[in-house]
Motif scaffolding. Structure first.
Motif, PDB file in Angstrom:
ATOM      1  N   ALA A   4     -48.238  28.571 -17.188  1.00  0.00           N
ATOM      2  CA  ALA A   4     -48.584  29.824 -16.514  1.00  0.00           C
ATOM      3  C   ALA A   4     -47.472  30.119 -15.520  1.00  0.00           C
ATOM      4  O   ALA A   4     -47.287  29.373 -14.555  1.00  0.00           O
ATOM      5  CB  ALA A   4     -49.934  29.707 -15.812  1.00  0.00           C
ATOM      6  N   THR A   5     -46.692  31.152 -15.777  1.00  0.00           N
ATOM      7  CA  THR A   5     -45.471  31.483 -15.030  1.00  0.00           C
ATOM      8  C   THR A   5     -44.586  30.251 -14.828  1.00  0.00           C
ATOM      9  O   THR A   5     -44.046  30.021 -13.746  1.00  0.00           O
ATOM     10  CB  THR A   5     -45.790  32.170 -13.670  1.00  0.00           C
ATOM     11  N   GLY A   6     -44.439  29.468 -15.904  1.00  0.00           N
ATOM     12  CA  GLY A   6     -43.524  28.338 -15.875  1.00  0.00           C
ATOM     13  C   GLY A   6     -44.094  27.060 -15.295  1.00  0.00           C
ATOM     14  O   GLY A   6     -43.463  26.006 -15.385  1.00  0.00           O
ATOM     15  N   ASN A   7     -45.250  27.118 -14.680  1.00  0.00           N
ATOM     16  CA  ASN A   7     -45.958  25.929 -14.209  1.00  0.00           C
ATOM     17  C   ASN A   7     -46.615  25.317 -15.448  1.00  0.00           C
ATOM     18  O   ASN A   7     -47.516  25.922 -16.036  1.00  0.00           O
ATOM     19  CB  ASN A   7     -47.012  26.356 -13.188  1.00  0.00           C
ATOM     20  N   ASP A   8     -46.145  24.136 -15.904  1.00  0.00           N
ATOM     21  CA  ASP A   8     -46.571  23.662 -17.219  1.00  0.00           C
ATOM     22  C   ASP A   8     -47.466  22.431 -17.149  1.00  0.00           C
ATOM     23  O   ASP A   8     -47.388  21.633 -16.206  1.00  0.00           O
ATOM     24  CB  ASP A   8     -45.370  23.425 -18.136  1.00  0.00           C
ATOM     25  N   PHE A   9     -48.304  22.298 -18.187  1.00  0.00           N
ATOM     26  CA  PHE A   9     -49.361  21.296 -18.192  1.00  0.00           C
ATOM     27  C   PHE A   9     -49.523  20.702 -19.580  1.00  0.00           C
ATOM     28  O   PHE A   9     -49.274  21.363 -20.586  1.00  0.00           O
ATOM     29  CB  PHE A   9     -50.696  21.930 -17.764  1.00  0.00           C
ATOM     30  N   VAL A  10     -49.974  19.448 -19.608  1.00  0.00           N
ATOM     31  CA  VAL A  10     -50.416  18.815 -20.842  1.00  0.00           C
ATOM     32  C   VAL A  10     -51.943  18.789 -20.819  1.00  0.00           C
ATOM     33  O   VAL A  10     -52.547  18.277 -19.867  1.00  0.00           O
ATOM     34  CB  VAL A  10     -49.872  17.379 -20.972  1.00  0.00           C
ATOM     35  N   PHE A  11     -52.559  19.350 -21.867  1.00  0.00           N
ATOM     36  CA  PHE A  11     -54.015  19.376 -22.002  1.00  0.00           C
ATOM     37  C   PHE A  11     -54.457  18.380 -23.060  1.00  0.00           C
ATOM     38  O   PHE A  11     -53.861  18.309 -24.142  1.00  0.00           O
ATOM     39  CB  PHE A  11     -54.498  20.769 -22.433  1.00  0.00           C
ATOM     40  N   ALA A  32     -51.986  45.183   7.464  1.00  0.00           N
ATOM     41  CA  ALA A  32     -51.334  44.575   6.301  1.00  0.00           C
ATOM     42  C   ALA A  32     -52.223  44.738   5.071  1.00  0.00           C
ATOM     43  O   ALA A  32     -53.454  44.719   5.173  1.00  0.00           O
ATOM     44  CB  ALA A  32     -51.049  43.103   6.562  1.00  0.00           C
ATOM     45  N   PRO A  33     -51.650  44.900   3.890  1.00  0.00           N
ATOM     46  CA  PRO A  33     -52.458  45.136   2.689  1.00  0.00           C
ATOM     47  C   PRO A  33     -53.224  43.898   2.236  1.00  0.00           C
ATOM     48  O   PRO A  33     -52.911  42.765   2.633  1.00  0.00           O
ATOM     49  CB  PRO A  33     -51.406  45.538   1.651  1.00  0.00           C
ATOM     50  N   ASN A  34     -54.214  44.133   1.392  1.00  0.00           N
ATOM     51  CA  ASN A  34     -55.002  43.050   0.799  1.00  0.00           C
ATOM     52  C   ASN A  34     -54.595  42.780  -0.649  1.00  0.00           C
ATOM     53  O   ASN A  34     -55.199  41.922  -1.303  1.00  0.00           O
ATOM     54  CB  ASN A  34     -56.496  43.383   0.848  1.00  0.00           C
ATOM     55  N   ASN A  35     -53.600  43.499  -1.125  1.00  0.00           N
ATOM     56  CA  ASN A  35     -53.085  43.294  -2.480  1.00  0.00           C
ATOM     57  C   ASN A  35     -51.606  42.932  -2.394  1.00  0.00           C
ATOM     58  O   ASN A  35     -50.836  43.617  -1.698  1.00  0.00           O
ATOM     59  CB  ASN A  35     -53.279  44.547  -3.334  1.00  0.00           C
ATOM     60  N   TRP A  36     -51.233  41.863  -3.140  1.00  0.00           N
ATOM     61  CA  TRP A  36     -49.879  41.338  -3.033  1.00  0.00           C
ATOM     62  C   TRP A  36     -49.318  40.985  -4.402  1.00  0.00           C
ATOM     63  O   TRP A  36     -50.058  40.576  -5.297  1.00  0.00           O
ATOM     64  CB  TRP A  36     -49.852  40.095  -2.139  1.00  0.00           C
ATOM     65  N   GLN A  37     -48.007  41.139  -4.545  1.00  0.00           N
ATOM     66  CA  GLN A  37     -47.261  40.614  -5.677  1.00  0.00           C
ATOM     67  C   GLN A  37     -46.334  39.534  -5.156  1.00  0.00           C
ATOM     68  O   GLN A  37     -45.561  39.781  -4.219  1.00  0.00           O
ATOM     69  CB  GLN A  37     -46.450  41.711  -6.368  1.00  0.00           C
ATOM     70  N   VAL A  38     -46.433  38.364  -5.744  1.00  0.00           N
ATOM     71  CA  VAL A  38     -45.608  37.237  -5.302  1.00  0.00           C
ATOM     72  C   VAL A  38     -44.694  36.833  -6.456  1.00  0.00           C
ATOM     73  O   VAL A  38     -45.163  36.453  -7.528  1.00  0.00           O
ATOM     74  CB  VAL A  38     -46.473  36.053  -4.857  1.00  0.00           C
ATOM     75  N   GLU A  39     -43.393  36.939  -6.210  1.00  0.00           N
ATOM     76  CA  GLU A  39     -42.402  36.598  -7.224  1.00  0.00           C
ATOM     77  C   GLU A  39     -41.979  35.150  -7.061  1.00  0.00           C
ATOM     78  O   GLU A  39     -41.522  34.731  -5.993  1.00  0.00           O
ATOM     79  CB  GLU A  39     -41.190  37.526  -7.069  1.00  0.00           C
ATOM     80  N   VAL A  40     -42.154  34.375  -8.117  1.00  0.00           N
ATOM     81  CA  VAL A  40     -41.725  32.984  -8.142  1.00  0.00           C
ATOM     82  C   VAL A  40     -40.662  32.838  -9.230  1.00  0.00           C
ATOM     83  O   VAL A  40     -40.377  33.787  -9.966  1.00  0.00           O
ATOM     84  CB  VAL A  40     -42.917  32.041  -8.408  1.00  0.00           C
ATOM     85  N   ARG A  41     -40.102  31.676  -9.367  1.00  0.00           N
ATOM     86  CA  ARG A  41     -39.019  31.498 -10.338  1.00  0.00           C
ATOM     87  C   ARG A  41     -39.503  31.656 -11.779  1.00  0.00           C
ATOM     88  O   ARG A  41     -38.719  31.950 -12.671  1.00  0.00           O
ATOM     89  CB  ARG A  41     -38.347  30.150 -10.120  1.00  0.00           C
ATOM     90  N   GLY A  42     -40.807  31.480 -11.993  1.00  0.00           N
ATOM     91  CA  GLY A  42     -41.346  31.604 -13.345  1.00  0.00           C
ATOM     92  C   GLY A  42     -41.959  32.951 -13.659  1.00  0.00           C
ATOM     93  O   GLY A  42     -42.466  33.154 -14.766  1.00  0.00           O
ATOM     94  N   GLY A  43     -41.920  33.890 -12.723  1.00  0.00           N
ATOM     95  CA  GLY A  43     -42.507  35.202 -12.988  1.00  0.00           C
ATOM     96  C   GLY A  43     -43.140  35.798 -11.749  1.00  0.00           C
ATOM     97  O   GLY A  43     -42.773  35.469 -10.619  1.00  0.00           O
ATOM     98  N   THR A  44     -44.117  36.664 -11.943  1.00  0.00           N
ATOM     99  CA  THR A  44     -44.789  37.356 -10.845  1.00  0.00           C
ATOM    100  C   THR A  44     -46.294  37.222 -10.998  1.00  0.00           C
ATOM    101  O   THR A  44     -46.835  37.377 -12.101  1.00  0.00           O
ATOM    102  CB  THR A  44     -44.408  38.843 -10.806  1.00  0.00           C
ATOM    103  N   LEU A  45     -46.979  36.957  -9.897  1.00  0.00           N
ATOM    104  CA  LEU A  45     -48.425  36.829  -9.871  1.00  0.00           C
ATOM    105  C   LEU A  45     -49.013  37.826  -8.880  1.00  0.00           C
ATOM    106  O   LEU A  45     -48.345  38.232  -7.920  1.00  0.00           O
ATOM    107  CB  LEU A  45     -48.837  35.403  -9.493  1.00  0.00           C
ATOM    108  N   GLN A  46     -50.274  38.205  -9.113  1.00  0.00           N
ATOM    109  CA  GLN A  46     -50.962  39.161  -8.258  1.00  0.00           C
ATOM    110  C   GLN A  46     -52.051  38.449  -7.462  1.00  0.00           C
ATOM    111  O   GLN A  46     -52.799  37.616  -8.009  1.00  0.00           O
ATOM    112  CB  GLN A  46     -51.593  40.281  -9.091  1.00  0.00           C
ATOM    113  N   VAL A  47     -52.145  38.788  -6.191  1.00  0.00           N
ATOM    114  CA  VAL A  47     -53.150  38.216  -5.291  1.00  0.00           C
ATOM    115  C   VAL A  47     -53.953  39.354  -4.675  1.00  0.00           C
ATOM    116  O   VAL A  47     -53.382  40.378  -4.279  1.00  0.00           O
ATOM    117  CB  VAL A  47     -52.489  37.379  -4.173  1.00  0.00           C
TER     118      VAL A  47
END
Length: 299
Positions: free
Chosen positions: A11-18, A250-265
């Motif tokens: 998920a946005t480059g954060n990887d897991f083994v299931f 300050a707003p209650n909606n945010w876009q946070v850009e990380v090295r693996g993509g963008t997430l919404q809060v």
């Protein structure tokens, strides 16, 4: 030889083994999880997630007492084998794993309750094909520990925020400072929290707010995993910290850009207090098979 099926996801480059273990029969040791997540000698991942029914774990049984609909528990461990309370990217990727492997159903508009060591997390599908999760309540963790990191000229104060697991968020002065960080080495905290913490470094975009949405860039050093391309709970903590610093209006909606993509809060009120939601993509990459006996013999 004991063969075990696994799935790799991210998920946005954060990887897991299931690994699906519905009846709770597979108990990997921290050393075995470390070998599994090793990027040179194992499958390679930021974390390990075991899909186990809640009634097969003591922590899950406690969850079922309050939320009987939480059939599945996310048994999460960091890459070094240490247990973590929660993973915001992991729980979204876990929802993808459960639904695509036929272990759970999640129709548009419905909610999938997932048990974690930080309580029940409710997941829904987004209109863009990703998943959004209600991370629940959050709190300021108290104090402003001093953070030192390679690439920073002087230590900086951090803000402690707990979103089910502990975070320290540090504001930097520029994108150049953010890029010059050397996060191959673990930053130090003074004082050091008893259970450690994930550490986020953040700078605002210019302008920081556009069309009522806050926008920031972030890098993260995850407790037990090192620098990762993304950290869901860290993204949430970062948005909360910047809103806290920005103050009234300050707003209650945010876009946070990380090295693996963008997430919404999104921060929103509930009867029990303010909750915070996290939304973004989550995908399965490939399936594989490992020899458990070989994993246990590996060094």
């Amino acid at each position: 030889m004991t063969r075990v099926q696994f799935t790799k996801g991210q998920a946005t480059g954060n990887d897991f083994v299931f690994i699906a273990d519905p009846d709770g029969e597979l108990n990997l040791t921290p050393e075995e999880i470390t070998r599994l997540c090793d990027r040179h000698f194992g499958v390679g991942a930021d974390g390990y997630i075991r899909a186990v029914r809640s009634n097969k774990l003591p922590e899950g049984e406690a969850i079922l007492a309050e939320a009987p609909e939480a059939e599945w528990f996310m048994d999460y461990a960091n890459a070094d084998g240490s247990i973590a309370e929660m993973c915001g990217n992991g729980v979204r990727a876990y929802a993808r794993f459960l639904t695509e492997r036929g272990l759970a159903q999640l129709a548009p508009g419905e909610t999938l309750a997932i048990g974690t060591r930080a309580g029940v997390k409710d997941v829904q599908r987004t209109g863009t094909g990703g998943f959004q999760v209600d991370m629940g309540r959050w709190r300021l963790a108290g104090g402003e520990p001093v953070v030192s990191a390679s690439g920073l000229d002087v230590p900086r104060p951090g803000l402690g925020i707990n979103v089910g697991n502990p975070h320290i968020v540090v504001a930097l002065a520029s994108v150049d400072e953010l890029e010059q960080l050397e996060l191959g080495r673990q930053p130090t905290l003074d004082p050091e929290p008893i259970d450690g913490a994930n550490i986020e470094f953040v700078v605002p975009n210019e302008p920081m707010v556009r069309d009522g949405v806050g926008r920031v860039k972030m890098r993260v050093f995850e407790r037990g995993s090192g620098e990762t391309l993304s950290c869901g709970t860290g993204v949430v903590a970062t948005a909360l910290a910047v809103r806290h610093w920005a103050g009234t209006g300050a707003p209650n909606n945010w876009q946070v850009e990380v090295r693996g993509g963008t997430l919404q809060v999104r921060m929103f009120p509930t009867e029990e207090g303010e909750h915070v939601g996290l939304a973004g993509a989550a995908e399965l990459s490939f399936d594989g098979e490992l020899e458990l006996d070989e994993l246990r013999r590996a060094r």
